[in-house]
Design an enzyme around this catalytic site. Sequence first.
Site, PDB file in Angstrom:
ATOM      1  CE1 TYR A   2      -9.979 -13.974 106.975  1.00  0.00           C
ATOM      2  CE2 TYR A   2     -11.253 -14.303 108.970  1.00  0.00           C
ATOM      3  CZ  TYR A   2     -11.142 -13.786 107.691  1.00  0.00           C
ATOM      4  OH  TYR A   2     -12.184 -13.099 107.159  1.00  0.00           O
ATOM      5  CE  LYS A  23      -8.550 -10.642 102.073  1.00  0.00           C
ATOM      6  NZ  LYS A  23      -7.302 -11.375 101.898  1.00  0.00           N
ATOM      7  CG  ASP A  58     -14.701  -5.134 111.417  1.00  0.00           C
ATOM      8  OD1 ASP A  58     -15.436  -4.884 112.393  1.00  0.00           O
ATOM      9  OD2 ASP A  58     -14.854  -6.124 110.679  1.00  0.00           O
TER      10      ASP A  58
HETATM   11  P1  13P Z   1     -14.474  -8.405 107.456  1.00  0.00           P
HETATM   12  O1  13P Z   1     -13.014  -8.480 107.185  1.00  0.00           O
HETATM   13  O2  13P Z   1     -15.142  -7.307 106.699  1.00  0.00           O
HETATM   14  O3  13P Z   1     -14.752  -8.361 108.911  1.00  0.00           O
HETATM   15  O4  13P Z   1     -15.148  -9.715 106.858  1.00  0.00           O
HETATM   16  C1  13P Z   1     -14.807 -10.940 107.392  1.00  0.00           C
HETATM   17  C2  13P Z   1     -15.333 -12.082 106.598  1.00  0.00           C
HETATM   18  O5  13P Z   1     -14.600 -12.982 106.336  1.00  0.00           O
HETATM   19  C3  13P Z   1     -16.722 -12.084 106.161  1.00  0.00           C
HETATM   20  O6  13P Z   1     -17.071 -13.281 105.509  1.00  0.00           O
HETATM   21 MG    MG Z   2     -15.947  -7.758 110.280  1.00  0.00          MG
HETATM   22 MG    MG Z   3     -14.825  -5.287 106.822  1.00  0.00          MG
END
Ligand code: 13P
Ligand code: MG
Ligand code: MG
Length: 372
Positions: A227, A230, A10
């Site tokens: 954090y 994800k 990402d």
């Molecule tokens: P991503 O990990 O896809 O960037 O999403 C982050 C998130 O917490 C969206 O609510």
């Molecule tokens: Mg993202």
């Molecule tokens: Mg993502």
Amino acid sequence: MNTLSIIKADTGGFVGHSEVHPEALQVARDAVSAAVADGLLIDGTVSRCGDDISLIMTHRHGADAEPVHSFAWDTFQKTTAVAERLGLYGAGQDLLSDAFSGNLRGMGPGYAELEFDERPSEPVICFLADKTEPGAWNLPLYKMFADPFNTPGLVIDEKMHVGFRFEVYDLYEERRVTFETPRETYDLLMYIGAPARYVVHRIDSIRLGIPCAATSTQRLSLIAGKYVGKDDPVMIVRCQSGLPAVGEVLEPFAMAYAVAGCMRGSHHAPIMPVGLAQATPARFDGPPRVVALGFQIKNGALIGPRDMFDDPSFDRARSQANEVMDYLRRHGPFEPHRLALEDLEYTTMHQLEANLADRWQPLTEPRVPAAR
Ligand code: 13P
Ligand code: MG
Ligand code: MG
Ligand code: 13P
């Protein structure tokens, strides 16, 4: 022997965390075309699920190979530059290090790689998911390779009858273990039923002695210590001729099973199998999405992709996902919609706890004395 690699990151979302911007995709496509022209790659294609870009590549360098990983790293630097220029959300989100060294292990991007001798016909499915974690593949992999109610080939195909070997990673302790199914099915399930910690990394056919499946098993939060989004995972599954048929590989996704990773990486939600046009999480930054890109590989050339979930036979799974989402959303900030405390990754939780730390009194303190 050729290697099939999916490397993903990402590097900035359009809008929020919902999709990859077309310009970023184009920059990645140009880079992959140039790498094919240069001879670094045999073939390559670029795809996406939600806000994650995937480079799907065939080459002769093997897994964990410096030239391929450093090419992916450079490409993600270029897509990050697009994200910075356009002010996309979370530019460079998954690139945790300032400089590349050797391979991508521990650097943020996720990757699944499988090195194998190509069969005369080589059907492969590349799965890409968003708003979930690598352990999300545990349930479908178990069904594909070990559950005869999903995969009748386990019962009626002599090559599959002997079973499969599952390699499982413990992401907390950085160790691995191998189980053979059907013999050790219950031992396997004891671990992989806890997908935040135990992740199926690879599967081999016992009878054919060939690799069948590989997943990306990085956990960004564990690498970064906080954090950072994800670790939206990817997976490669080979099909047919002594391995599960394409339809057996897709079948587990006919149920919108619950995964972790929706909204701030902190909620359980159903996973929705979708075609590429619908791989754009929206409601509550979800529901989590999975796409299945089918390829026939011939002399390393990627013939495809076919967009396997762009099909009415998955309509019911999609509507089930919406229904389950309604049900879970009504729990608001309560578990089990919200992740259990130990899996909550959002940094603000720790800050809030620190702010309240001195308000807590031990239960063993003398009570306020009763008035005389
Ligand atoms: P991503 O990990 O896809 O960037 O999403 C982050 C998130 O917490 C969206 O609510
Ligand atoms: Mg993202
Ligand atoms: Mg993502
Ligand atoms: P193969 O075992 O020849 O791959 O065929 C099985 C099949 O396709 C059934 O759907």
